[in-house]
Design an enzyme around this catalytic site. Structure first.
Site, short mmCIF file in Angstrom:
data_model
loop_
_atom_site.label_atom_id
_atom_site.label_comp_id
_atom_site.label_asym_id
_atom_site.label_seq_id
_atom_site.Cartn_x
_atom_site.Cartn_y
_atom_site.Cartn_z
N ARG A 167 0.84 -1.20 0.00
CA ARG A 167 0.00 0.00 0.00
C ARG A 167 0.87 1.25 0.00
O ARG A 167 1.83 1.35 0.75
CB ARG A 167 -0.90 0.03 1.24
N ARG A 208 -6.79 0.96 -2.92
CA ARG A 208 -5.63 0.54 -2.14
C ARG A 208 -5.37 -0.96 -2.25
O ARG A 208 -6.30 -1.74 -2.40
CB ARG A 208 -5.75 0.95 -0.68
N ASP A 245 -6.09 -2.56 3.03
CA ASP A 245 -6.45 -1.69 4.15
C ASP A 245 -6.76 -2.61 5.32
O ASP A 245 -7.49 -3.59 5.16
CB ASP A 245 -7.70 -0.87 3.76
N ASP A 268 -8.20 -2.37 9.16
CA ASP A 268 -8.78 -1.55 10.21
C ASP A 268 -8.99 -2.38 11.48
O ASP A 268 -9.41 -3.54 11.39
CB ASP A 268 -10.12 -0.96 9.77
P1 ATP Z 1 -11.73 4.71 7.20
O1 ATP Z 1 -11.14 4.95 8.56
O2 ATP Z 1 -12.94 5.59 6.92
O3 ATP Z 1 -12.02 3.27 6.95
P2 ATP Z 1 -9.29 4.48 5.71
O4 ATP Z 1 -9.24 3.11 6.29
O5 ATP Z 1 -9.20 4.62 4.25
O6 ATP Z 1 -10.65 5.23 6.18
P3 ATP Z 1 -6.63 5.09 6.37
O7 ATP Z 1 -5.96 6.03 5.41
O8 ATP Z 1 -6.35 3.62 6.20
O9 ATP Z 1 -8.19 5.39 6.37
O10 ATP Z 1 -6.24 5.45 7.85
C1 ATP Z 1 -6.24 6.76 8.31
C2 ATP Z 1 -5.93 6.77 9.79
O11 ATP Z 1 -7.02 6.27 10.57
C3 ATP Z 1 -4.80 5.86 10.21
O12 ATP Z 1 -3.54 6.43 9.97
C4 ATP Z 1 -5.06 5.66 11.70
O13 ATP Z 1 -4.23 6.50 12.49
C5 ATP Z 1 -6.49 6.11 11.87
N1 ATP Z 1 -7.35 5.19 12.64
C6 ATP Z 1 -8.16 5.59 13.65
N2 ATP Z 1 -8.82 4.57 14.18
C7 ATP Z 1 -8.43 3.45 13.49
C8 ATP Z 1 -8.77 2.07 13.60
N3 ATP Z 1 -9.68 1.63 14.49
N4 ATP Z 1 -8.16 1.20 12.76
C9 ATP Z 1 -7.27 1.64 11.83
N5 ATP Z 1 -6.89 2.95 11.68
C10 ATP Z 1 -7.48 3.84 12.51
CA CA Z 2 -10.90 1.50 6.19
CA CA Z 3 -7.52 2.05 7.38
#
Ligand code: ATP
Ligand code: CA
Ligand code: CA
Length: 180
Positions: free
Chosen positions: A92, A101, A104, A106
């Site tokens: 990524r 991406r 991802d 989460d």
């Molecule tokens: P979304 O959060 O809406 O799913 P995304 O996954 O595309 O969007 P990313 O760019 O992957 O967003 O992550 C952005 C930031 O979200 C990360 O750098 C991290 O610090 C933050 N974040 C906050 N809470 C979480 C969580 N529960 N899991 C993963 N990342 C998190």
């Molecule tokens: Ca996400």
């Molecule tokens: Ca994420």
């Protein structure tokens, strides 16, 4: 507290993760990510693979999504760093928010903890509104209660299931030919 003790006596927590990919060999990216997670997480369950038409930024390829549960001794912030490292290792690279991406990862739930720091909110803020997160999660953890909402995952999933087109795309992560 829902801590468990592993063989080294370290405290571990049950965690639930959501993984998605919509670039390149999506199934392979998910497989590599799950394999890498095993370094710090004792995997208990992996859902089937679901395919979802992109929501939000819709002009991009469809996503494959899975949910994973396991036990880890990593504290929440270290778990976030760990999964971010895996995202990078699998390939990524930064794009725009909600853009395409390679992978991802989460953190959906960390035991029954509710926490909010500058870079981590658990439970994941958006999970209750996302069918592509809840449908796979309900397959492996229907009775797990969302600690902020006080409702089981199956009930949350039922509420949003019809909202997005989330379809089972493959039975097993190690049957890649089914999702190509
Ligand atoms: P979304 O959060 O809406 O799913 P995304 O996954 O595309 O969007 P990313 O760019 O992957 O967003 O992550 C952005 C930031 O979200 C990360 O750098 C991290 O610090 C933050 N974040 C906050 N809470 C979480 C969580 N529960 N899991 C993963 N990342 C998190
Ligand atoms: Ca996400
Ligand atoms: Ca994420």
């Amino acid at each position: 507290l829902p801590y468990k003790h592993d063989m080294d006596g370290a405290e571990s927590q049950v965690v639930y993760l959501s993984l998605g990919s919509n670039l390149g060999d999506r199934g392979e990216h998910l497989r590599r990510a799950v394999q890498a997670l095993r370094k710090e997480i004792r995997i208990n369950a992996v859902s089937r693979i679901y395919e979802t038409t992109a929501v939000g930024v819709v002009d991009q390829p469809a996503f494959l999504n899975i949910a994973v549960s396991g036990e880890t001794a990593l504290p929440p912030e270290e778990l976030l760093r760990f999964v971010k490292g895996i995202e990078h290792a699998v390939g990524r690279r930064p794009t725009f928010r909600w853009g395409p991406r390679v992978v991802d990862i989460d953190i959906l739930l960390y035991g029954d903890r509710c926490l909010e720091t500058e870079d981590l909110t658990v439970p994941h803020v958006e999970m209750a509104g996302r069918a592509f997160v809840l449908v796979p999660l309900a397959e492996i953890a229907p009775d797990v209660v969302h600690p902020g909402l006080g409702e089981p995952v199956a009930a949350l999933a039922a509420r949003v299931a019809g909202r997005e087109s989330v379809r089972a795309a493959g039975p097993l992560l190690d049957s890649p030919e089914q999702v190509r």
